[in-house]
Scaffold this motif. Structure first.
Motif, PDB file in Angstrom:
ATOM      1  N   PHE A   1     -47.652 -13.751  22.527  1.00 13.02           N
ATOM      2  CA  PHE A   1     -46.550 -12.862  22.895  1.00 13.02           C
ATOM      3  C   PHE A   1     -45.761 -12.420  21.661  1.00 13.02           C
ATOM      4  O   PHE A   1     -45.361 -11.257  21.543  1.00 13.02           O
ATOM      5  CB  PHE A   1     -45.615 -13.561  23.891  1.00 13.02           C
ATOM      6  CG  PHE A   1     -44.305 -12.862  24.090  1.00 13.02           C
ATOM      7  CD1 PHE A   1     -44.230 -11.688  24.836  1.00 13.02           C
ATOM      8  CD2 PHE A   1     -43.138 -13.364  23.521  1.00 13.02           C
ATOM      9  CE1 PHE A   1     -43.017 -11.032  25.008  1.00 13.02           C
ATOM     10  CE2 PHE A   1     -41.922 -12.715  23.684  1.00 13.02           C
ATOM     11  CZ  PHE A   1     -41.870 -11.546  24.433  1.00 13.02           C
ATOM     12  N   GLU A   2     -45.548 -13.333  20.720  1.00 12.90           N
ATOM     13  CA  GLU A   2     -44.836 -12.994  19.490  1.00 12.90           C
ATOM     14  C   GLU A   2     -45.543 -11.872  18.732  1.00 12.90           C
ATOM     15  O   GLU A   2     -44.892 -10.951  18.217  1.00 12.90           O
ATOM     16  CB  GLU A   2     -44.720 -14.230  18.594  1.00 12.90           C
ATOM     17  CG  GLU A   2     -43.802 -15.314  19.130  1.00 12.90           C
ATOM     18  CD  GLU A   2     -43.721 -16.506  18.193  1.00 12.90           C
ATOM     19  OE1 GLU A   2     -44.238 -16.398  17.055  1.00 12.90           O
ATOM     20  OE2 GLU A   2     -43.140 -17.529  18.580  1.00 12.90           O
ATOM     21  N   VAL A   3     -46.859 -11.955  18.649  1.00 17.50           N
ATOM     22  CA  VAL A   3     -47.638 -10.929  17.942  1.00 17.50           C
ATOM     23  C   VAL A   3     -47.363  -9.555  18.552  1.00 17.50           C
ATOM     24  O   VAL A   3     -47.112  -8.579  17.843  1.00 17.50           O
ATOM     25  CB  VAL A   3     -49.138 -11.248  17.991  1.00 17.50           C
ATOM     26  CG1 VAL A   3     -49.944 -10.095  17.394  1.00 17.50           C
ATOM     27  CG2 VAL A   3     -49.439 -12.539  17.238  1.00 17.50           C
ATOM     28  N   VAL A   4     -47.397  -9.479  19.873  1.00 17.07           N
ATOM     29  CA  VAL A   4     -47.181  -8.202  20.570  1.00 17.07           C
ATOM     30  C   VAL A   4     -45.762  -7.691  20.321  1.00 17.07           C
ATOM     31  O   VAL A   4     -45.552  -6.512  20.014  1.00 17.07           O
ATOM     32  CB  VAL A   4     -47.435  -8.360  22.086  1.00 17.07           C
ATOM     33  CG1 VAL A   4     -47.090  -7.069  22.828  1.00 17.07           C
ATOM     34  CG2 VAL A   4     -48.882  -8.752  22.338  1.00 17.07           C
ATOM     35  N   PHE A   5     -44.773  -8.574  20.433  1.00 15.53           N
ATOM     36  CA  PHE A   5     -43.384  -8.167  20.232  1.00 15.53           C
ATOM     37  C   PHE A   5     -43.165  -7.647  18.813  1.00 15.53           C
ATOM     38  O   PHE A   5     -42.556  -6.584  18.616  1.00 15.53           O
ATOM     39  CB  PHE A   5     -42.445  -9.343  20.501  1.00 15.53           C
ATOM     40  CG  PHE A   5     -40.991  -8.994  20.363  1.00 15.53           C
ATOM     41  CD1 PHE A   5     -40.241  -8.644  21.463  1.00 15.53           C
ATOM     42  CD2 PHE A   5     -40.362  -9.000  19.106  1.00 15.53           C
ATOM     43  CE1 PHE A   5     -38.891  -8.311  21.334  1.00 15.53           C
ATOM     44  CE2 PHE A   5     -39.033  -8.660  18.968  1.00 15.53           C
ATOM     45  CZ  PHE A   5     -38.291  -8.319  20.089  1.00 15.53           C
TER      46      PHE A   5
ATOM     47  N   LYS B   1     -52.675 -30.742  26.000  1.00 16.33           N
ATOM     48  CA  LYS B   1     -52.512 -29.565  26.868  1.00 16.33           C
ATOM     49  C   LYS B   1     -51.193 -28.844  26.613  1.00 16.33           C
ATOM     50  O   LYS B   1     -51.073 -27.641  26.866  1.00 16.33           O
ATOM     51  CB  LYS B   1     -52.606 -29.976  28.340  1.00 16.33           C
ATOM     52  CG  LYS B   1     -53.968 -30.525  28.750  1.00 16.33           C
ATOM     53  CD  LYS B   1     -53.997 -30.884  30.210  1.00 16.33           C
ATOM     54  CE  LYS B   1     -55.354 -31.451  30.623  1.00 16.33           C
ATOM     55  NZ  LYS B   1     -55.605 -32.783  30.019  1.00 16.33           N
ATOM     56  N   TYR B   2     -50.198 -29.588  26.098  1.00 17.67           N
ATOM     57  CA  TYR B   2     -48.905 -28.955  25.789  1.00 17.67           C
ATOM     58  C   TYR B   2     -49.060 -27.899  24.700  1.00 17.67           C
ATOM     59  O   TYR B   2     -48.305 -26.934  24.640  1.00 17.67           O
ATOM     60  CB  TYR B   2     -47.906 -30.034  25.366  1.00 17.67           C
ATOM     61  CG  TYR B   2     -46.517 -29.512  25.067  1.00 17.67           C
ATOM     62  CD1 TYR B   2     -45.856 -28.670  25.948  1.00 17.67           C
ATOM     63  CD2 TYR B   2     -45.851 -29.865  23.891  1.00 17.67           C
ATOM     64  CE1 TYR B   2     -44.577 -28.199  25.693  1.00 17.67           C
ATOM     65  CE2 TYR B   2     -44.581 -29.393  23.614  1.00 17.67           C
ATOM     66  CZ  TYR B   2     -43.947 -28.569  24.518  1.00 17.67           C
ATOM     67  OH  TYR B   2     -42.692 -28.092  24.249  1.00 17.67           O
ATOM     68  N   TYR B   3     -50.064 -28.076  23.841  1.00 16.50           N
ATOM     69  CA  TYR B   3     -50.296 -27.106  22.767  1.00 16.50           C
ATOM     70  C   TYR B   3     -50.689 -25.740  23.307  1.00 16.50           C
ATOM     71  O   TYR B   3     -50.476 -24.707  22.652  1.00 16.50           O
ATOM     72  CB  TYR B   3     -51.389 -27.630  21.822  1.00 16.50           C
ATOM     73  CG  TYR B   3     -50.876 -28.552  20.746  1.00 16.50           C
ATOM     74  CD1 TYR B   3     -50.115 -29.668  21.065  1.00 16.50           C
ATOM     75  CD2 TYR B   3     -51.147 -28.297  19.410  1.00 16.50           C
ATOM     76  CE1 TYR B   3     -49.644 -30.507  20.080  1.00 16.50           C
ATOM     77  CE2 TYR B   3     -50.674 -29.144  18.410  1.00 16.50           C
ATOM     78  CZ  TYR B   3     -49.922 -30.248  18.756  1.00 16.50           C
ATOM     79  OH  TYR B   3     -49.443 -31.067  17.775  1.00 16.50           O
ATOM     80  N   LEU B   4     -51.273 -25.699  24.509  1.00 19.66           N
ATOM     81  CA  LEU B   4     -51.686 -24.421  25.092  1.00 19.66           C
ATOM     82  C   LEU B   4     -50.482 -23.524  25.383  1.00 19.66           C
ATOM     83  O   LEU B   4     -50.597 -22.293  25.334  1.00 19.66           O
ATOM     84  CB  LEU B   4     -52.466 -24.667  26.389  1.00 19.66           C
ATOM     85  CG  LEU B   4     -53.840 -25.353  26.228  1.00 19.66           C
ATOM     86  CD1 LEU B   4     -54.431 -25.663  27.597  1.00 19.66           C
ATOM     87  CD2 LEU B   4     -54.783 -24.462  25.429  1.00 19.66           C
ATOM     88  N   VAL B   5     -49.341 -24.118  25.683  1.00 18.71           N
ATOM     89  CA  VAL B   5     -48.122 -23.334  25.923  1.00 18.71           C
ATOM     90  C   VAL B   5     -47.798 -22.483  24.702  1.00 18.71           C
ATOM     91  O   VAL B   5     -47.477 -21.288  24.808  1.00 18.71           O
ATOM     92  CB  VAL B   5     -46.939 -24.268  26.260  1.00 18.71           C
ATOM     93  CG1 VAL B   5     -45.628 -23.464  26.368  1.00 18.71           C
ATOM     94  CG2 VAL B   5     -47.208 -25.033  27.548  1.00 18.71           C
ATOM     95  N   TYR B   6     -47.923 -23.088  23.532  1.00 17.74           N
ATOM     96  CA  TYR B   6     -47.612 -22.371  22.297  1.00 17.74           C
ATOM     97  C   TYR B   6     -48.679 -21.336  21.946  1.00 17.74           C
ATOM     98  O   TYR B   6     -48.376 -20.330  21.303  1.00 17.74           O
ATOM     99  CB  TYR B   6     -47.419 -23.361  21.149  1.00 17.74           C
ATOM    100  CG  TYR B   6     -46.129 -24.132  21.238  1.00 17.74           C
ATOM    101  CD1 TYR B   6     -44.912 -23.502  21.011  1.00 17.74           C
ATOM    102  CD2 TYR B   6     -46.112 -25.484  21.550  1.00 17.74           C
ATOM    103  CE1 TYR B   6     -43.708 -24.198  21.098  1.00 17.74           C
ATOM    104  CE2 TYR B   6     -44.927 -26.190  21.640  1.00 17.74           C
ATOM    105  CZ  TYR B   6     -43.728 -25.537  21.416  1.00 17.74           C
ATOM    106  OH  TYR B   6     -42.544 -26.227  21.504  1.00 17.74           O
ATOM    107  N   VAL B   7     -49.915 -21.559  22.353  1.00 15.97           N
ATOM    108  CA  VAL B   7     -50.952 -20.554  22.119  1.00 15.97           C
ATOM    109  C   VAL B   7     -50.558 -19.238  22.786  1.00 15.97           C
ATOM    110  O   VAL B   7     -50.599 -18.164  22.167  1.00 15.97           O
ATOM    111  CB  VAL B   7     -52.322 -21.025  22.653  1.00 15.97           C
ATOM    112  CG1 VAL B   7     -53.340 -19.877  22.598  1.00 15.97           C
ATOM    113  CG2 VAL B   7     -52.835 -22.207  21.835  1.00 15.97           C
TER     114      VAL B   7
END
Length: 523
Positions: free
Chosen positions: A456-460, A445-451
């Motif tokens: 957000f990185e893509v948008v920035f 479930k910790y991997y979902l944080v990075y998803v």
């Protein structure tokens, strides 16, 4: 090296200085450029100490001899062992830009190399975990001085048409340590520790043969020496060559302009003007993105992740780690060499979109393997690691350093790059403490944080990254201060070098229209 005194037409996709470069023979047939690139290689290996450390610590955590020697470190102690080098780096950041700007780029590299050699001796001879931690702190402290200066010197002495590629490959060099881990004694980890100091030994022996930055020399009033350096390496010693004259005058004009805008260049100068705030917004974001894209789980804790999916054999873990290092090197070098052809913006966007896709698939594989014990999902997870790494390393290995140093003007380059490194260290330290705890507590479930974070990185990146390819270093830095600043510096350089001003203005008008199209596309 110039082909004539009259510039020819230049399109937005070609460098404004292309008409001044000798195209009659390839660069590898020019002995002076070959020699210059050899000196640049001496600087490029600075990054190998840092890259080597990450892969060495990965390997050591899978090594029985190392774990036994240091009483099987885990939890907070393991986090400290991984993070202490970055803590050492943080301790040196307040001092390194003053040495780099005050005593020169070469001296800072030499100073850092000396500290790292002493530190690797202590690390190799470590008899306790405390001794090992102290040595890693010293490595980080020395690395800051060398790594804060070497990329600046590379980008400031490189031949103009090769600057982007050479600076981009800086962050792509590391060694693979798999072979020594098979030694059935403490030398299995002592040899890699000793090897970590080898790049610094090379630099101490050769650094005084490396040319000093012409920009640093001009900033210190040593213009004759700067002109001689440019002429020797860029034009076979011809100080009247049009390319050398243009470079020399453009550097002088840019440094003079920077001093007129900000006579007192302190740390607050990084955020005083709108242009500098744009730079720092992008630089800070790239620093965090480079460490918070999920790669921290792979680079420092891959053995823990592999344990979680059932791949527990140390030799298998070391083999995967070694193959991943080689693959990362290949992808990073490829991205660095393509930075001028493909463009920085396209590489960043392609990289982030690819990371989002394959991190999502990686999360699914991890979840299925954890919930159902599906062996195929575990194998799929390993495949997704390699695919994710392909896209991460194509941009975030080569471009984060080269893009950072090229968008900063000379008077802020050292301090801005130190801020970038400081931010990277903070994000790495956070990762090294949080990742093992969060992974143990949350599992897949910790991997979902990075998803969500990569999304957000893509948008920035879509909205804020500006294309900078095919510009001189001075034009690239001035780009964030507006097209008028770029045109002003180019015009002064053209006039001083005796080149037609109309052509310089025409080139910059074309580049302005190109940038407007980019802005329209972004907003």
């Amino acid at each position: 090296m110039g082909t004539g005194n009259s510039p020819t037409s230049s399109s937005p996709s070609a460098p404004a200085f292309s008409h001044l470069i000798d195209k009659s023979r390839p660069w590898w047939k020019n002995k002076r450029i070959v020699l210059l690139n050899f000196w640049i290689v001496v600087l490029l290996i600075t990054s190998s100490t840092n890259g080597f450390d990450g892969h060495m610590m990965n390997g050591l955590q899978s090594l029985t001899q190392w774990e036994t020697a240091f009483d099987h470190p885990s939890g907070g102690k393991l986090g400290l062992l991984n993070a202490i080098q970055n803590i050492g780096s943080l301790s040196a950041y307040p001092f390194s830009p003053y040495m780099t700007d005050g005593l020169g780029r070469r001296f800072a590299v030499l100073f850092g190399a000396c500290i790292m050699i002493a530190a690797t001796v202590v690390q190799t001879a470590s008899q306790s975990v405390g001794m090992f931690i102290a040595a890693r702190f010293m490595i980080g402290f020395g690395l800051t001085f060398a790594a804060s200066s070497a990329p600046l010197l590379i980008t400031e002495i490189a031949y103009p048409s090769q600057r982007g590629q050479l600076t981009s490959v800086y962050n792509c060099l590391w060694y693979v340590t798999y072979g020594t881990f098979n030694i059935p004694s403490s030398w299995a980890w002592r040899i890699p520790s000793a090897i970590q100091g080898f790049p610094s030994v090379i630099q101490i022996c050769l650094i005084w043969f490396v040319p000093e930055s012409p920009r640093w020399l001009i900033s210190k009033g040593r213009e004759a020496q700067a002109l001689k350096t440019l002429a020797y390496y860029h034009a076979n010693g011809n100080e009247q060559d049009p390319l050398v004259e243009y470079e020399f005058e453009e550097i002088k004009a840019a440094i003079k302009f920077d001093r007129e805008v900000a006579s007192n260049v302190g740390w607050m100068s990084l955020i005083k003007t709108p242009g500098n705030r744009k730079r720092m917004r992008i630089i800070t974001a790239l620093a965090f993105f480079s460490q918070w894209s999920g790669n921290g789980l792979i680079s420092y804790y891959i053995n823990k992740v592999l344990d979680a999916i059932g791949v527990t054999d140390p030799n298998t873990q070391l083999l995967i780690n070694g193959c991943l290092s080689i693959w990362s090197f290949i992808c990073g070098m490829t991205g660095g060499l393509l930075c001028d052809k493909a463009g920085r913006r396209l590489l960043f966007l392609t990289s982030s979109l690819g990371m989002l896709l394959f991190w999502t698939l990686q999360t699914i594989c991890f979840a299925v393997d954890n919930e159902d014990g599906d062996l195929n999902a575990g194998y799929g997870y390993i495949a997704m690691i390699f695919l994710f790494t392909t896209f991460y390393t194509m941009a975030f290995s080569p471009l984060i350093v080269s893009y950072t140093v090229e968008i900063l003007p000379y008077n802020l380059r050292a301090k801005g790059f130190v801020w970038f490194n400081f931010t990277v260290s903070l994000s790495v330290i956070f990762n090294q403490y949080v990742n093992p705890i969060a992974l143990s507590a949350l599992g897949w479930k910790y991997y979902l944080v990075y998803v969500f974070w990569i999304a957000f990185e893509v948008v920035f990146l879509w909205f804020f990254v500006v294309e900078t390819r095919n510009r001189t270093l001075e034009e690239t830095a001035a780009l964030f201060d507006g097209d008028e600043t770029v045109a002003q510096i180019a015009e002064k350089a053209a006039v001083s070098a005796g080149l037609p001003v109309d052509q310089a203005n025409d080139d910059n008008e074309k580049k302005s229209r190109s940038e407007e199209r980019i802005e329209d596309m972004k907003y």
